[in-house]
Motif scaffolding. Structure first.
Motif, PDB file in Angstrom:
ATOM      1  N   ALA A  63       0.837  -1.195   0.000  1.00  0.00           N
ATOM      2  CA  ALA A  63       0.000   0.000   0.000  1.00  0.00           C
ATOM      3  C   ALA A  63       0.875   1.248   0.000  1.00  0.00           C
ATOM      4  CB  ALA A  63      -0.926  -0.003   1.206  1.00  0.00           C
ATOM      5  N   TYR A  64       2.089   1.101   0.502  1.00  0.00           N
ATOM      6  CA  TYR A  64       3.084   2.172   0.461  1.00  0.00           C
ATOM      7  C   TYR A  64       3.310   2.615  -0.982  1.00  0.00           C
ATOM      8  CZ  TYR A  64       8.164   3.167  -0.086  1.00  0.00           C
ATOM      9  OH  TYR A  64       9.384   3.627  -0.452  1.00  0.00           O
ATOM     10  N   THR A  65       3.339   1.619  -1.870  1.00  0.00           N
ATOM     11  CA  THR A  65       3.491   1.899  -3.288  1.00  0.00           C
ATOM     12  C   THR A  65       2.360   2.762  -3.815  1.00  0.00           C
ATOM     13  OG1 THR A  65       4.302  -0.338  -3.422  1.00  0.00           O
ATOM     14  CG2 THR A  65       3.845   0.766  -5.489  1.00  0.00           C
ATOM     15  N   ALA A  68       1.818   6.216  -0.726  1.00  0.00           N
ATOM     16  CA  ALA A  68       2.852   7.112  -0.217  1.00  0.00           C
ATOM     17  C   ALA A  68       3.820   7.590  -1.293  1.00  0.00           C
ATOM     18  CB  ALA A  68       3.601   6.445   0.926  1.00  0.00           C
ATOM     19  N   VAL A  69       4.151   6.724  -2.271  1.00  0.00           N
ATOM     20  CA  VAL A  69       5.089   7.165  -3.306  1.00  0.00           C
ATOM     21  C   VAL A  69       4.505   8.296  -4.158  1.00  0.00           C
ATOM     22  CG1 VAL A  69       6.358   6.460  -5.371  1.00  0.00           C
ATOM     23  CG2 VAL A  69       6.474   5.064  -3.327  1.00  0.00           C
ATOM     24  N   PRO A  70       3.274   8.142  -4.697  1.00  0.00           N
ATOM     25  CA  PRO A  70       2.716   9.298  -5.404  1.00  0.00           C
ATOM     26  C   PRO A  70       2.518  10.510  -4.500  1.00  0.00           C
ATOM     27  CG  PRO A  70       1.176   7.433  -5.429  1.00  0.00           C
ATOM     28  CD  PRO A  70       2.444   6.943  -4.849  1.00  0.00           C
ATOM     29  N   ALA A  71       2.265  10.267  -3.212  1.00  0.00           N
ATOM     30  CA  ALA A  71       2.123  11.398  -2.278  1.00  0.00           C
ATOM     31  C   ALA A  71       3.448  12.153  -2.177  1.00  0.00           C
ATOM     32  CB  ALA A  71       1.681  10.904  -0.899  1.00  0.00           C
ATOM     33  N   LEU A  72       4.550  11.401  -2.185  1.00  0.00           N
ATOM     34  CA  LEU A  72       5.874  12.010  -2.107  1.00  0.00           C
ATOM     35  C   LEU A  72       6.180  12.793  -3.384  1.00  0.00           C
ATOM     36  CD1 LEU A  72       8.136  11.936   0.008  1.00  0.00           C
ATOM     37  CD2 LEU A  72       9.194  10.110  -1.310  1.00  0.00           C
ATOM     38  N   ILE A  73       5.826  12.203  -4.527  1.00  0.00           N
ATOM     39  CA  ILE A  73       6.011  12.877  -5.814  1.00  0.00           C
ATOM     40  C   ILE A  73       5.158  14.149  -5.856  1.00  0.00           C
ATOM     41  CG2 ILE A  73       5.497  12.689  -8.277  1.00  0.00           C
ATOM     42  CD1 ILE A  73       7.609  10.828  -8.071  1.00  0.00           C
ATOM     43  N   ILE A 147      -2.299   2.659   7.029  1.00  0.00           N
ATOM     44  CA  ILE A 147      -2.443   4.034   6.561  1.00  0.00           C
ATOM     45  C   ILE A 147      -2.963   4.048   5.133  1.00  0.00           C
ATOM     46  CG2 ILE A 147      -1.120   6.104   5.967  1.00  0.00           C
ATOM     47  CD1 ILE A 147       0.510   5.567   8.515  1.00  0.00           C
ATOM     48  N   GLY A 148      -2.528   3.056   4.344  1.00  0.00           N
ATOM     49  CA  GLY A 148      -3.044   2.937   2.981  1.00  0.00           C
ATOM     50  C   GLY A 148      -4.548   2.751   2.957  1.00  0.00           C
ATOM     51  N   ILE A 149      -5.027   1.847   3.810  1.00  0.00           N
ATOM     52  CA  ILE A 149      -6.477   1.622   3.866  1.00  0.00           C
ATOM     53  C   ILE A 149      -7.180   2.881   4.376  1.00  0.00           C
ATOM     54  CG2 ILE A 149      -8.336   0.169   4.783  1.00  0.00           C
ATOM     55  CD1 ILE A 149      -6.437  -2.030   5.244  1.00  0.00           C
ATOM     56  N   GLU A 150      -6.548   3.515   5.376  1.00  0.00           N
ATOM     57  CA  GLU A 150      -7.181   4.668   5.997  1.00  0.00           C
ATOM     58  C   GLU A 150      -7.377   5.818   4.992  1.00  0.00           C
ATOM     59  OE1 GLU A 150      -7.051   6.028  10.477  1.00  0.00           O
ATOM     60  OE2 GLU A 150      -5.246   6.643   9.425  1.00  0.00           O
ATOM     61  N   SER A 290       7.892  -3.071 -11.170  1.00  0.00           N
ATOM     62  CA  SER A 290       8.623  -1.806 -11.058  1.00  0.00           C
ATOM     63  C   SER A 290       8.092  -0.813 -12.079  1.00  0.00           C
ATOM     64  CB  SER A 290      10.114  -2.022 -11.284  1.00  0.00           C
ATOM     65  OG  SER A 290      10.589  -3.019 -10.432  1.00  0.00           O
ATOM     66  N   PHE A 291       7.769  -1.327 -13.270  1.00  0.00           N
ATOM     67  CA  PHE A 291       7.199  -0.482 -14.309  1.00  0.00           C
ATOM     68  C   PHE A 291       5.871   0.102 -13.820  1.00  0.00           C
ATOM     69  CE2 PHE A 291       5.244   0.470 -18.393  1.00  0.00           C
ATOM     70  CZ  PHE A 291       6.301   1.098 -19.027  1.00  0.00           C
ATOM     71  N   LEU A 292       5.059  -0.776 -13.242  1.00  0.00           N
ATOM     72  CA  LEU A 292       3.781  -0.350 -12.678  1.00  0.00           C
ATOM     73  C   LEU A 292       3.992   0.706 -11.597  1.00  0.00           C
ATOM     74  CD1 LEU A 292       0.736  -1.345 -12.823  1.00  0.00           C
ATOM     75  CD2 LEU A 292       1.255  -2.573 -10.740  1.00  0.00           C
ATOM     76  N   LEU A 293       5.007   0.461 -10.757  1.00  0.00           N
ATOM     77  CA  LEU A 293       5.305   1.388  -9.676  1.00  0.00           C
ATOM     78  C   LEU A 293       5.674   2.773 -10.214  1.00  0.00           C
ATOM     79  CD1 LEU A 293       5.974   2.185  -6.772  1.00  0.00           C
ATOM     80  CD2 LEU A 293       8.143   0.997  -6.996  1.00  0.00           C
ATOM     81  N   GLY A 294       6.467   2.801 -11.295  1.00  0.00           N
ATOM     82  CA  GLY A 294       6.828   4.080 -11.901  1.00  0.00           C
ATOM     83  C   GLY A 294       5.595   4.841 -12.365  1.00  0.00           C
ATOM     84  N   LEU A 295       4.662   4.100 -12.979  1.00  0.00           N
ATOM     85  CA  LEU A 295       3.423   4.737 -13.448  1.00  0.00           C
ATOM     86  C   LEU A 295       2.598   5.242 -12.272  1.00  0.00           C
ATOM     87  CD1 LEU A 295       2.387   2.185 -16.220  1.00  0.00           C
ATOM     88  CD2 LEU A 295       3.434   4.426 -16.539  1.00  0.00           C
ATOM     89  N   ILE A 296       2.529   4.422 -11.222  1.00  0.00           N
ATOM     90  CA  ILE A 296       1.769   4.827 -10.036  1.00  0.00           C
ATOM     91  C   ILE A 296       2.375   6.085  -9.437  1.00  0.00           C
ATOM     92  CG2 ILE A 296       1.196   4.173  -7.667  1.00  0.00           C
ATOM     93  CD1 ILE A 296       0.928   1.281  -8.666  1.00  0.00           C
ATOM     94  N   ALA A 297       3.714   6.138  -9.395  1.00  0.00           N
ATOM     95  CA  ALA A 297       4.384   7.316  -8.845  1.00  0.00           C
ATOM     96  C   ALA A 297       3.937   8.570  -9.591  1.00  0.00           C
ATOM     97  CB  ALA A 297       5.894   7.135  -8.941  1.00  0.00           C
TER      98      ALA A 297
END
Lengths: 548, 78
Positions: A63-65, A68-73, A147-150, A290-297
């Protein structure tokens, strides 16, 4: 709340569906005897290529993926993209190093990395430290999943004002999760991971095709982000890195990769696979995630372009940037699709949370309970203790969320990453040799942990106004260097850890301190499925042997 | 923890070392060299270089890992 009714219904239906699967999972590829840690805690060590791909993918990309990652971006820009190099670097490392851990564990029946260290260095104390570090690092990581669910629940408006009402849905979700993990062990997340990942892939592919079309193309999305960062007074943000955060970027990527490698839950996922080939083939296939993660970011930038305003945080005046991705879906998609996206995030939190609690339970059972409390525990007793521990761990994680400030979930996880890295010299170098003295590894661990906590204590967080534990980017000027550059705490701490371990090894050798007996042989590190030296561990036979 | 009866059973010595393994250093080192990719231009389909090149590194990782897997597998099995 009624505006979100469709979303809530879709979310609930999917959530209940996977919960049902979680309970049924105990019968999937069912062993004759579930009361054994190899079965409950490692799924019978029998998973093939596909199951491993879904399980490890669902395990590492949490859920961090998604949150939180797009939140950081969204908040800082390019610096948050470290998640991509981080998940590129990790697979060659797994490929080279983790297969050895699989082999030696397969040969000796190890369930945890601490089991390995115990036998390799003949040191229950070192194993205990590794186990405790693993458990402590895993707790905030499980909390992060909550936190992801929340963030999703908050967007759907199902959260009340009082502390209890706000957390009630999460407590219920976790109670269900705890119940089916208790019953089915590692088989539950393995089965659920299929649903979770299918949902995630569908949601993200639709989102990255539809949203840029709606927002005027990728060029316009990056322009909007650039404009926001140009206007903001913060020095570290921007759509590319600046002169001061590049060292932080690559040390964080490398440090996070090494840390992920050492987390008990990734090791659990890998040890559950059937043979070396399954692991090696998966290292070429897992980068799809990882590719998916980049897109999610990049959803973080889409949220900027779409003008998303994050919901208020727990404290007055603060914002909860973890809500940007759920809000993006809420605003730009029909409610039923947003519901599917939310369910993907919610279920995405359950899979790793289950594996993490199983991993922590395995550590407690093997390296604390069996080592110190009950040396003659039978396999059935081990499995029983592990099941109960997994419940305790989840209650602990819920307490983390209810009683601590959840604002910077990513930093909680980064602190966990910093301390788990300190087990690296014992576990990783131990797979290659035994030159470092067991006493020196303990000294290095202590030095690394001490330094890590001191450094984390020094780091303020401008966004929340906290003076300590504000992140993992340490200003090099604190060490007396005349530079505004920052570096990842875990990276420095593990280097010091290693240096101390080497120095103390020389010292202990000079003093002729006993080194213990190595319980492993060189060949063990290359053993594969069907190794003639492994007594066939048929579930059920073990039980008979121990009762006669 | 079932202890094996004899740690030095008579199987032929095995190893997983291979010169091909060195190739895996490429996807470990290249994605960490920030000066290589920390640029906006040239853009590709609207993506600044920083982003599309790092996406390309994922492919680099897949290709090298697959190659090393295939080359070392045939060696190990023979």
């Amino acid at each position: 709340m009624s505006a979100h009714l469709t979303e809530i219904i879709v979310f609930s239906v999917l959530f209940l569906l996977v919960s049902g699967m979680g309970f049924v999972a105990a019968k999937w590829r069912a062993p004759t005897d579930m009361a054994h840690l190899d079965e409950w805690g490692l799924g019978g060590r029998s998973f093939g290529g596909w199951i491993t791909w879904f399980l490890v993918g669902g395990d590492l990309y949490t859920a961090y993926t998604f949150v939180a990652v797009p939140a950081l971006i969204f908040g800082a820009g390019a610096a948050g993209f470290f998640a991509v190099p981080y998940t590129v670097v990790i697979y060659p490392l797994f490929f080279l190093i983790l297969v050895r851990l699989w082999s030696v564990s397969h040969r000796h029946g190890f369930v945890t990395p601490a089991d390995f260290v115990r036998t390799r260095y003949d040191s229950p104390t070192l194993a205990l430290l590794i186990a405790i570090t693993g458990i402590v690092a895993t707790m905030p990581y499980i909390a992060l999943q909550l936190i992801g669910i929340e963030a999703v629940l908050k967007t759907m408006g199902v959260t009340g004002d009082s502390a209890i009402a706000r957390h009630l849905p999460i407590i219920i979700a976790f109670a269900i999760l705890a119940a089916y993990t208790y019953q089915s062990g590692l088989r539950a997340p393995a089965l659920i991971a299929f649903v979770k990942d299918t949902l995630i892939y569908i949601v993200i592919i639709v989102a990255v095709i539809y949203l840029p079309y709606k927002l005027g193309g990728w060029g316009a999305i990056f322009e909007a982000a650039d404009k926001k960062f140009q206007a903001s007074p913060a020095p570290g943000d921007g759509i590319i890195l600046n002169a001061n955060n590049q060292v932080q970027y690559f040390t964080l990527a490398l440090g996070s990769a090494l840390a992920l490698f050492l987390y008990p839950h990734s090791i659990t996922g890998v040890l559950a696979s059937r043979n070396r080939d399954v692991i090696k083939r998966n290292m070429s296939a897992l980068p799809a995630y990882s590719f998916l993660l980049g897109l999610i970011a990049l959803l973080g930038y889409m949220a900027i372009a779409a003008g998303v305003k994050p919901l208020p945080g727990a404290k007055p005046g603060s914002v909860d940037s973890n809500t940007v991705v759920p809000l993006l879906f809420d605003l730009h998609f029909p409610p039923w699709f947003a519901g599917v996206a939310f369910a993907a995030i919610g279920i995405g939190a359950l899979v790793p949370a289950a594996i993490m609690s199983i991993a922590a339970a395995n550590l407690f059972t093997r390296n604390i309970y069996k080592e110190y409390l009950r040396k003659d525990a039978t396999p059935a007793q081990e499995a029983g203790v592990a099941k109960i521990t997994s419940l305790v761990v989840k209650i602990g994680a819920v307490a983390f969320i209810v009683f601590l400030d959840p604002q910077f979930s990513i930093d909680l996880q980064l602190i966990g990453g910093v301390i788990i890295l300190q087990t690296g010299p014992s576990v990783i170098l131990g797979l290659y040799g035994r030159w470092l003295h067991r006493g020196a590894l303990i000294a290095g661990w202590a030095a690394g942990m001490g330094l890590a906590f001191w450094m984390l204590w020094q780091i303020p967080n401008a966004a929340t106004g906290r003076k300590h534990f504000g992140g993992s980017a340490f200003a090099l000027s604190e060490f007396g260097f005349d530079t505004p550059k920052t570096i990842y705490v875990g990276f420095v701490a593990v280097l010091v850890n290693l240096a101390v371990a080497v120095l103390v090894t020389f010292l202990l050798r000079a003093l002729k301190t006993p080194e213990g007996v190595d319980g492993t042989a060189k060949d063990d590190y290359f053993a594969d499925e069907g190794d003639p030296r492994i007594a066939r561990r048929l579930p059920g036979t073990v039980e008979k042997v121990s009762s006669t | 923890m079932a202890e094996p009866e004899s740690p030095h059973a008579d199987t032929k010595p095995r190893t997983d070392s291979s010169p091909w393994n060195w190739l895996l250093l490429v996807p470990i080192v290249v994605p960490l060299l920030t000066p290589l990719f920390n640029h906006d231009e040239p853009r590709l389909a609207g993506f600044p270089l920083f982003y599309w090149l790092q996406f390309a590194f994922i492919l680099l990782g897949v290709v090298t890992t697959t190659l090393v897997y295939r080359m070392t597998r045939s060696r190990g099995r023979s």
